[in-house]
Design an enzyme around this catalytic site. Structure first.
Site, mmCIF file in Angstrom:
data_model
loop_
_atom_site.group_PDB
_atom_site.id
_atom_site.type_symbol
_atom_site.label_atom_id
_atom_site.label_comp_id
_atom_site.label_asym_id
_atom_site.label_seq_id
_atom_site.Cartn_x
_atom_site.Cartn_y
_atom_site.Cartn_z
ATOM 1 N N GLY A 284 1.048 -1.051 0.366
ATOM 2 C CA GLY A 284 -0.136 0.302 -0.220
ATOM 3 C C GLY A 284 0.809 1.060 -0.396
ATOM 4 N N SER A 285 -0.043 2.692 0.191
ATOM 5 C CA SER A 285 1.236 3.586 0.952
ATOM 6 C C SER A 285 2.002 3.854 1.371
ATOM 7 C CB SER A 285 0.081 4.818 0.873
ATOM 8 O OG SER A 285 0.050 4.362 2.083
ATOM 9 N N ALA A 286 2.781 4.633 1.292
ATOM 10 C CA ALA A 286 3.967 4.550 1.952
ATOM 11 C C ALA A 286 3.510 5.552 3.408
ATOM 12 C CB ALA A 286 5.176 5.446 1.770
ATOM 13 N N THR B 292 1.019 4.869 4.982
ATOM 14 C CA THR B 292 0.141 3.810 6.023
ATOM 15 C C THR B 292 1.632 3.038 6.259
ATOM 16 O OG1 THR B 292 -1.466 3.712 4.921
ATOM 17 C CG2 THR B 292 -1.435 2.096 6.122
ATOM 18 N N GLU C 44 5.280 -3.050 1.461
ATOM 19 C CA GLU C 44 5.355 -3.069 0.103
ATOM 20 C C GLU C 44 4.903 -1.794 -0.395
ATOM 21 O OE1 GLU C 44 5.926 -2.198 -3.598
ATOM 22 O OE2 GLU C 44 3.688 -2.779 -3.549
ATOM 23 N N CYS D 141 2.167 0.984 -8.417
ATOM 24 C CA CYS D 141 3.687 1.645 -7.726
ATOM 25 C C CYS D 141 4.973 1.679 -8.200
ATOM 26 C CB CYS D 141 3.557 0.819 -6.540
ATOM 27 S SG CYS D 141 3.781 -0.984 -6.831
#
Length: 495
Positions: free
Chosen positions: A220-222, A224, A243, A277
């Site tokens: 997911g997002s950086a 989070t 990741e 991503c």
């Protein structure tokens, strides 16, 4: 009933959640989030199921996973429809996601044996053996851009290794998560081996805060990912595989075939409506006539991209973003860049208000100032011009992220230099940044994460190594260390 806990479908005790199609706005799925108590129940079920699952022969676990692959193939059309409608991506792309899920099963089985199976080395007085053991109960957090494929890259190797799993899909793709878990149910997983909890931030926080977790696998997002890293700080006993995203550079250095270079750039920047991503976020183009011609052609061809519904005919290259809010976030980022001095080359526009259909945008950042180093997750490509290749590499590495980097150039020496100096986990030459092989590591450095999520390398973080020295017979060594005396009857006499 939206949760699957200990082999039973149950109704969530949390807030009601409704998922709509991001393009047509029709309701697709509704259910209730898991309460913290239900998250705890899922963990207890996974813990209870772990010993028996881990003790099963590998072939028994493999048979269930391969049955899941068979069910994916049999239900490909329906699962394609679910994922395409829920994410907004075109049918053709959702189909490729299911194919990737199926293909990863065989690769994951091979990876288990190659990377985490047993290895025996004969010794003069026995053997040295390397084995691997499952961690226990693992939480898997899934993203919304590939709601089947990416969680699958964690879940399959985790189950093969003998772990039990608590799966939380993205709150934006609950329908896809439920559809995949139903196939796992049909495959014959014992109760508690895989558990599904739906929900947003509160559910995620309850899951990551469980004291009885043995690890957490996240895509997911950086933002989070950083939050999870802080939450699990000081707990080295838990495996944490992250990741995350990237602010990925693609360098264009005097391409010989302009159209081929433009095609590669579009595939790198705009496939999946820019929601991969590994998508190119920064396009670094050499100054000069060749670079000018490349940019002009890129703008011309990109302007012809018309996003449309998942089932439109003919099929579009891109569909909608995951939500109207996601599309508005891209427009907001574009406006912020303009306010900082950037020059619009192609304006991103909503095709229809109230939907997530957004045309791609291209913006020249060469004269912009104070640009934040953040990932804009959508079809917005930022262009910088450069004079020499050393400057291009310096610009490419000027980010806290390090996921993917690429070069379009006929010059192999330039690529060799990039391979040495690039700070990225994926470095491609004349290939799209979005291309990846399941047999290769997938991940990066810096703010892009730590471990390498994929069918092959995921085996590494789904089991821990156990080293053994062993022999069936215990005998006294012929040569003893100094100071040891085993001579019969030569001990000290008592007074």
């Amino acid at each position: 009933m939206s949760l699957w806990i200990n082999g039973d479908w149950v109704t969530g005790e949390g807030e009601r959640r409704v998922k709509t199609n991001p393009v047509g706005n029709e309701a697709l799925w509704q259910g209730f989030d898991a309460s913290p108590a239900q998250v705890e129940q899922a963990c207890q079920a996974a813990r209870k199921a772990f010993p028996a699952w881990a003790k099963l022969p590998f072939t028994a676990r493999q048979a269930i996973v391969e049955k899941f692959a068979t069910l994916l193939e049999a239900n490909k059309a329906e699962l394609t429809r679910v994922i395409a409608r829920e994410t907004g991506k075109p049918r053709w792309e959702a189909t490729t996601e299911i194919t990737a899920m199926i293909n990863k099963i065989t690769i994951s089985v091979k990876a288990y044996h190659t990377r985490t199976g047993e290895q025996h080395t004969a010794m003069a007085d026995g053997a040295a053996t390397l084995r691997h053991r499952p961690h226990g109960v693992l939480a898997v957090f899934g993203p919304y851009n590939f709601p089947g494929h990416l969680p699958n890259g964690h879940i399959v190797p985790a189950l093969l290794a003998g772990n039990t799993v608590i799966f939380k899909p993205s709150e934006l793709t609950p329908w896809s998560g439920e559809a995949v878990v139903k196939l796992w149910e049909q495959a014959g997983l014992p109760p508690g081996v895989l558990n599904l909890v739906q929900g947003g931030r509160e559910t995620g926080q309850a899951l990551s805060a469980l004291s009885d977790l043995d690890g957490l696998l996240f895509t997911g997002s950086a933002g989070t990912g950083y939050q999870l890293h802080r939450q699990l700080a000081g707990q080295p006993e838990k495996i944490l595989a992250l990741e995350m995203g990237g602010n990925n550079p693609l360098i264009v250095e005097d391409p010989e075939d302009i159209d081929a270079a433009v095609h590669l750039a579009i595939q790198s920047a705009f496939v999946t409506a820019g929601q991969r991503c590994t998508c190119a976020r920064r396009l670094l183009v050499k100054n000069g006539a060749q670079g000018d011609a490349f940019l002009a052609r890129l703008i011309e061809v990109t302007a012809r991209l018309v996003p449309d519904a998942w089932d439109a005919e003919p099929q579009p290259f891109i569909g909608g973003l995951i939500s109207e809010q996601a599309a508005n976030n891209v427009i907001h980022a574009w406006r912020e860049h303009v306010a900082r001095g950037a020059k619009t080359l192609l304006e991103p526009k909503l095709v229809q208000p109230g939907t997530s259909l957004l045309t791609p945008g291209i913006i020249d950042m060469s004269d912009a100032r104070d640009i934040p180093d953040e990932e804009v997750f959508g079809p917005l490509l930022c262009v910088w011009r450069y004079d020499d290749f050393d400057s291009a590499i310096a610009m490419a590495n000027n980010t806290r992220y390090g996921l993917s980097s690429g070069l379009i150039s006929p010059d192999r020496e330039k690529f060799d230099q990039l391979l040495i100096e690039a700070r990225a986990g994926i470095v491609n030459w004349n290939k799209p940044l979005t291309g990846a092989a399941s047999t290769a590591p997938f991940g990066g450095v810096g703010a892009s994460g730590n471990h390498r999520a994929s069918a092959w390398y995921a085996a590494d973080y789904c089991a821990w190594p156990m080293a053994s020295l062993e022999t069936p017979a215990l005998t006294l060594p012929e040569a003893l260390n100094p100071g040891l005396d085993f001579t019969q009857g030569n001990g000290h006499e008592s007074a």
